[in-house]
Design a protein around this motif. Structure first.
Motif, mmCIF file in Angstrom:
data_model
loop_
_atom_site.group_PDB
_atom_site.id
_atom_site.type_symbol
_atom_site.label_atom_id
_atom_site.label_comp_id
_atom_site.label_asym_id
_atom_site.label_seq_id
_atom_site.Cartn_x
_atom_site.Cartn_y
_atom_site.Cartn_z
ATOM 1 N N LEU A 213 0.833 -1.193 0.000
ATOM 2 C CA LEU A 213 0.000 0.000 0.000
ATOM 3 C C LEU A 213 0.870 1.247 0.000
ATOM 4 O O LEU A 213 1.948 1.287 0.606
ATOM 5 N N ALA A 214 0.402 2.274 -0.687
ATOM 6 C CA ALA A 214 1.166 3.521 -0.743
ATOM 7 C C ALA A 214 1.224 4.205 0.613
ATOM 8 O O ALA A 214 2.237 4.784 0.981
ATOM 9 N N ARG A 215 0.145 4.130 1.359
ATOM 10 C CA ARG A 215 0.102 4.696 2.705
ATOM 11 C C ARG A 215 -0.382 3.605 3.648
ATOM 12 O O ARG A 215 -1.591 3.468 3.857
ATOM 13 N N PRO A 216 0.521 2.818 4.199
ATOM 14 C CA PRO A 216 0.102 1.695 5.049
ATOM 15 C C PRO A 216 -0.645 2.189 6.284
ATOM 16 O O PRO A 216 -0.141 3.022 7.043
ATOM 17 N N PRO A 217 -1.847 1.735 6.510
ATOM 18 C CA PRO A 217 -2.596 2.155 7.702
ATOM 19 C C PRO A 217 -1.983 1.571 8.981
ATOM 20 O O PRO A 217 -1.279 0.567 8.950
ATOM 21 N N ARG A 218 -2.279 2.230 10.084
ATOM 22 C CA ARG A 218 -1.827 1.745 11.380
ATOM 23 C C ARG A 218 -2.731 0.616 11.848
ATOM 24 O O ARG A 218 -3.935 0.649 11.661
ATOM 25 N N ILE A 219 -2.128 -0.401 12.468
ATOM 26 C CA ILE A 219 -2.863 -1.586 12.889
ATOM 27 C C ILE A 219 -3.175 -1.493 14.380
ATOM 28 O O ILE A 219 -2.277 -1.229 15.188
ATOM 29 N N VAL A 220 -4.432 -1.695 14.721
ATOM 30 C CA VAL A 220 -4.890 -1.721 16.105
ATOM 31 C C VAL A 220 -5.503 -3.099 16.353
ATOM 32 O O VAL A 220 -6.468 -3.482 15.684
ATOM 33 N N VAL A 221 -4.944 -3.844 17.301
ATOM 34 C CA VAL A 221 -5.360 -5.219 17.564
ATOM 35 C C VAL A 221 -5.983 -5.286 18.952
ATOM 36 O O VAL A 221 -5.427 -4.757 19.927
ATOM 37 N N ARG A 222 -7.119 -5.946 19.030
ATOM 38 C CA ARG A 222 -7.785 -6.207 20.311
ATOM 39 C C ARG A 222 -8.154 -7.680 20.364
ATOM 40 O O ARG A 222 -8.694 -8.232 19.394
ATOM 41 N N VAL A 223 -7.850 -8.301 21.495
ATOM 42 C CA VAL A 223 -8.160 -9.717 21.673
ATOM 43 C C VAL A 223 -8.990 -9.877 22.937
ATOM 44 O O VAL A 223 -8.940 -9.046 23.855
ATOM 45 N N ARG A 224 -9.745 -10.965 22.984
ATOM 46 C CA ARG A 224 -10.539 -11.292 24.166
ATOM 47 C C ARG A 224 -10.622 -12.807 24.300
ATOM 48 O O ARG A 224 -10.605 -13.552 23.314
ATOM 49 N N ARG A 225 -10.702 -13.246 25.533
ATOM 50 C CA ARG A 225 -10.744 -14.669 25.833
ATOM 51 C C ARG A 225 -12.160 -15.195 25.616
ATOM 52 O O ARG A 225 -13.121 -14.638 26.109
ATOM 53 N N ARG A 226 -12.274 -16.287 24.883
ATOM 54 C CA ARG A 226 -13.550 -16.953 24.678
ATOM 55 C C ARG A 226 -13.399 -18.397 25.134
ATOM 56 O O ARG A 226 -12.555 -19.140 24.652
ATOM 57 N N THR A 227 -14.254 -18.808 26.059
ATOM 58 C CA THR A 227 -14.188 -20.162 26.612
ATOM 59 C C THR A 227 -15.359 -21.043 26.182
ATOM 60 O O THR A 227 -15.355 -22.232 26.445
ATOM 61 N N ASP A 228 -16.378 -20.426 25.555
ATOM 62 C CA ASP A 228 -17.535 -21.240 25.168
ATOM 63 C C ASP A 228 -17.272 -21.969 23.847
ATOM 64 O O ASP A 228 -16.397 -21.655 23.111
#
Length: 228
Positions: A213-228
């Motif tokens: 990409l010419a202007r690489p976007p910034r990456i924002v990562v969010r995770v959450r625990r799933r037990t079901d």
């Protein structure tokens, strides 16, 4: 100091000859074609930066052309009828009378002026902006700077989502790509969520760089625990 071995004697057994080592040219450093990143210069991309493609604006152009065409044809027909000796149309007489009798601060005059101004501003914005906001421009190679390409946001999100699902511990992932930011949300089924987040960020960074990409976007990562 050792002497060179002589020819074998009559009572000696012939010994195995030494192995012949082929002479090969030692490979040198790979030549750079200038299209990839240069680690010495510290730049992330050595190619030319391309811009977003311009939209054809077919729908606004068709609407404006249709309105102008209808108004011009109606006025032309009425003018021709007046020149032929017939009375002017009722809509034109009424319009001329309203414009002559109403004051500038009249509500209908102000409303018409506001609508005309809004339409004019809208047309100016369309003329000065490229549009196609759902497309992300890609870098042009150094060998062909006139080459222009773009990537659809949904396609980029699909590639990033497939890369996120390959990370161990990620059960589900959702990726949204915008012009300046990539939002990724992942459900962690096993492993430590912090380790999964670090691995997921690294994988998404690598996949984003592959998109060129010419202007690489910034990456924002969010995770959450799933037990079901």
């Amino acid at each position: 100091m050792t002497s060179a071995p002589g020819p074998p004697g009559p009572g000696s057994t012939p010994s195995a000859s030494p192995a012949t080592v082929p002479l090969t040219k030692e490979p040198g450093p790979p030549e750079r074609d200038g299209s990839g990143p240069d680690p010495a210069s510290g730049q992330r991309d050595a190619g030319h930066r391309s811009h977003r493609p311009w939209s054809a604006r077919r729908v606004p152009a068709a609407l404006v052309a249709s309105v102008i065409l209808v108004a011009a044809v109606a006025a032309l027909i009425d003018v021709v009828a007046v020149r032929a000796g017939r009375p002017a149309a009722a809509w034109r007489r009424r319009l001329a009378g309203e414009l002559a009798t109403r004051s500038v601060d009249d509500l209908w005059m102000l409303t018409g002026a506001a609508v005309a101004a809004a339409v004019g501003v809208w047309l100016i914005v369309l003329a000065l902006t490229p549009g196609l906001r759902h497309r992300l421009p890609q870098r042009s190679p150094a060998q062909c700077p006139r080459l222009r390409s773009s990537l659809d946001r949904d396609g980029a999100a699909g590639l990033l989502r497939d890369a996120a699902l390959r990370v161990p511990g990620v059960g589900a992932a959702r990726v949204r790509v915008r012009r300046h930011r990539i939002r990724a949300r992942a459900d962690v089924r096993f492993r430590d969520p912090r380790q999964v987040k670090d691995d997921l960020t690294a994988v998404l960074d690598e996949e984003r760089d592959r998109l060129a990409l010419a202007r690489p976007p910034r990456i924002v990562v969010r995770v959450r625990r799933r037990t079901d």
